[in-house]
Design an enzyme around this catalytic site. Structure first.
Site, PDB file in Angstrom:
ATOM      1  N   CYS A  11      -9.013 -10.967 -27.996  1.00 47.65           N
ATOM      2  CA  CYS A  11     -10.280  -9.917 -27.024  1.00 47.65           C
ATOM      3  C   CYS A  11     -11.515 -10.172 -26.822  1.00 47.65           C
ATOM      4  CB  CYS A  11     -10.285  -8.304 -28.728  1.00 47.65           C
ATOM      5  SG  CYS A  11     -10.672  -9.254 -29.644  1.00 47.65           S
ATOM      6  N   ARG A  17      -9.852  -6.032 -32.067  1.00 51.12           N
ATOM      7  CA  ARG A  17      -8.820  -6.075 -32.003  1.00 51.12           C
ATOM      8  C   ARG A  17      -8.256  -6.829 -32.472  1.00 51.12           C
ATOM      9  NH1 ARG A  17     -10.651  -4.482 -26.553  1.00 51.12           N
ATOM     10  NH2 ARG A  17     -11.654  -5.943 -26.209  1.00 51.12           N
ATOM     11  N   ASP A 129     -11.442  -1.158 -26.053  1.00 49.03           N
ATOM     12  CA  ASP A 129     -13.649  -1.619 -27.524  1.00 49.03           C
ATOM     13  C   ASP A 129     -13.704  -0.068 -28.568  1.00 49.03           C
ATOM     14  OD1 ASP A 129     -14.616  -3.227 -28.466  1.00 49.03           O
ATOM     15  OD2 ASP A 129     -15.165  -3.892 -26.951  1.00 49.03           O
TER      16      ASP A 129
END
Length: 174
Positions: A11, A17, A129
């Site tokens: 990520c 994440r 996100d």
């Protein structure tokens, strides 16, 4: 056993994440009795969080789902990772571009994929996100990662002809 399958989840900062995806995938592999077949890690395309723990909100989300991110420390994806890993699963299109940009000789692009390609409900194929949002964003990311990791594990188990835990249980009954 043959060499483990090397998987990297990527990520932006490696604090939300991708550490969650690593933890969820590892948990699913363990539950299926397949953990020995995988070496799983995560990283971020940016360097500003290197060495940091996972975001507090993501750690709490993981904890609510019986997972721990307490041992996680952020690291940055490097060009050498392209050769080191068998599969690189990125969380969004920006991560995809950043990782592919490091593949100067265009030798490893086939192993870099959007994680949500395996999501049965892929929406726009990106894991949002949650960093700038509230709890609901982190919960949504957990739901996406949980169902996508499940499908990814099944796909990799098929691709590498790994023994399915259900098959082992049937054999034990016979």
């Amino acid at each position: 056993m043959s060499d483990p399958i090397h998987i990297q989840f990527v990520c932006l900062g490696n604090i939300c994440r991708s550490p969650l995806a690593k933890a969820v995938f590892r948990d699913k592999a363990q539950q299926a009795g397949l953990e020995e077949h995988f070496e799983i890690s995560s990283s971020g395309t940016g360097s500003w969080h290197v060495g940091d723990k996972a975001d507090d909100r993501m750690r709490r989300t993981a904890q609510r789902n019986d997972l721990s991110l307490e041992d996680h420390r952020a690291s940055q994806f490097e060009a050498e990772d392209l050769a080191r890993f068998d599969h690189i699963f990125v969380m969004d299109k920006s991560n995809l571009n950043d990782v592919l940009h490091l593949d100067e000789d265009d030798q490893h692009g086939g192993k870099v994929r959007l994680f949500r390609e395996f999501d049965p409900k892929p929406d726009d194929y990106q894991v949002p996100d949650p960093y700038q949002g509230g709890r609901e964003g982190f919960e949504r990311v957990y739901e996406i990662v949980e169902r996508t990791a499940d499908m990814l594990l099944h796909r990799l188990a098929d691709e590498y002809d790994l023994v399915d835990v259900g098959d082992e249980q049937e054999e034990a009954k016979e």
